[in-house]
Design an enzyme around this catalytic site. Sequence first.
Site, PDB file in Angstrom:
ATOM      1  N   SER A  21       0.867  -1.177   0.000  1.00 11.52           N
ATOM      2  CA  SER A  21       0.000   0.000   0.000  1.00 11.52           C
ATOM      3  C   SER A  21       0.903   1.225   0.000  1.00 11.52           C
ATOM      4  O   SER A  21       1.738   1.390   0.893  1.00 11.52           O
ATOM      5  CB  SER A  21      -0.887   0.000   1.256  1.00 11.52           C
ATOM      6  OG  SER A  21      -1.672   1.176   1.296  1.00 11.52           O
ATOM      7  N   ASP A  89      -8.915   4.513   2.126  1.00  9.13           N
ATOM      8  CA  ASP A  89      -9.877   3.404   2.123  1.00  9.13           C
ATOM      9  C   ASP A  89      -9.157   2.056   2.137  1.00  9.13           C
ATOM     10  O   ASP A  89      -9.588   1.104   2.801  1.00  9.13           O
ATOM     11  CB  ASP A  89     -10.800   3.492   0.906  1.00  9.13           C
ATOM     12  CG  ASP A  89     -11.803   4.632   0.999  1.00  9.13           C
ATOM     13  OD1 ASP A  89     -12.060   5.130   2.116  1.00  9.13           O
ATOM     14  OD2 ASP A  89     -12.331   5.028  -0.062  1.00  9.13           O
ATOM     15  N   GLU A  90      -8.062   1.974   1.401  1.00  9.78           N
ATOM     16  CA  GLU A  90      -7.247   0.767   1.373  1.00  9.78           C
ATOM     17  C   GLU A  90      -6.706   0.482   2.778  1.00  9.78           C
ATOM     18  O   GLU A  90      -6.728  -0.660   3.246  1.00  9.78           O
ATOM     19  CB  GLU A  90      -6.098   0.995   0.383  1.00  9.78           C
ATOM     20  CG  GLU A  90      -5.300  -0.192  -0.009  1.00  9.78           C
ATOM     21  CD  GLU A  90      -4.297   0.204  -1.094  1.00  9.78           C
ATOM     22  OE1 GLU A  90      -4.660   0.148  -2.285  1.00  9.78           O
ATOM     23  OE2 GLU A  90      -3.159   0.579  -0.756  1.00  9.78           O
ATOM     24  N   LEU A  91      -6.239   1.518   3.454  1.00 13.47           N
ATOM     25  CA  LEU A  91      -5.721   1.376   4.809  1.00 13.47           C
ATOM     26  C   LEU A  91      -6.802   0.889   5.772  1.00 13.47           C
ATOM     27  O   LEU A  91      -6.538   0.031   6.624  1.00 13.47           O
ATOM     28  CB  LEU A  91      -5.138   2.715   5.287  1.00 13.47           C
ATOM     29  CG  LEU A  91      -4.523   2.709   6.680  1.00 13.47           C
ATOM     30  CD1 LEU A  91      -3.325   1.768   6.739  1.00 13.47           C
ATOM     31  CD2 LEU A  91      -4.103   4.127   7.065  1.00 13.47           C
TER      32      LEU A  91
END
Length: 183
Positions: A21, A89-91
């Site tokens: 990420s 959002d990925e986190l």
Amino acid sequence: MASSFSSSSSPRGSEYDVFLSFRGEDTHKTFVDHLYIALVDRGIRTFKDDERLERGKSISSDLVKNVNESRIAVIVFSKNYATLSWCLDELVEILKCKRTKGQIVLPIFYDVKTSEVRYQKKSFAEAFRKHKEIHKVENETMQKWRDTLKEAASLSGLDLQDAANGYEAKFIKIIIQDISEKL
């Protein structure tokens, strides 16, 4: 330099060993590419998303699937990480997998201080200001992102303040060794 990362049991049936990420603008052509190559050369199945997502677009279901099917998530926090809602959002999804599936999370602070991420200072504060004022992100979403950044920055990780001074290769070796030991 301690390199103990937060860990617990790994998800079974993982498609990838590692999910990277990162904010491409900051680290893609430098640190992340070098780390990705080193991981792959070591035989570690690594997911690195090279697609660009338009502002305001949601994290794709394929990306969520890849986060969920990875044993380890490496989060490369950089100055512009929080400028994209996609990264945030990925986190959120990564930390959810840590809590629910035992995914190992390895935060790396690339040219930012841990406290800048944890308390959304400097470039992180500016990114949140823009999310609120320009992109009109809802308060509930903003709070979720803030809480997730604080949680992620509270995990043990690596501080790469000296990476720009020629220490990048040293840090990559430490990261590869630590990941290899956890797989």
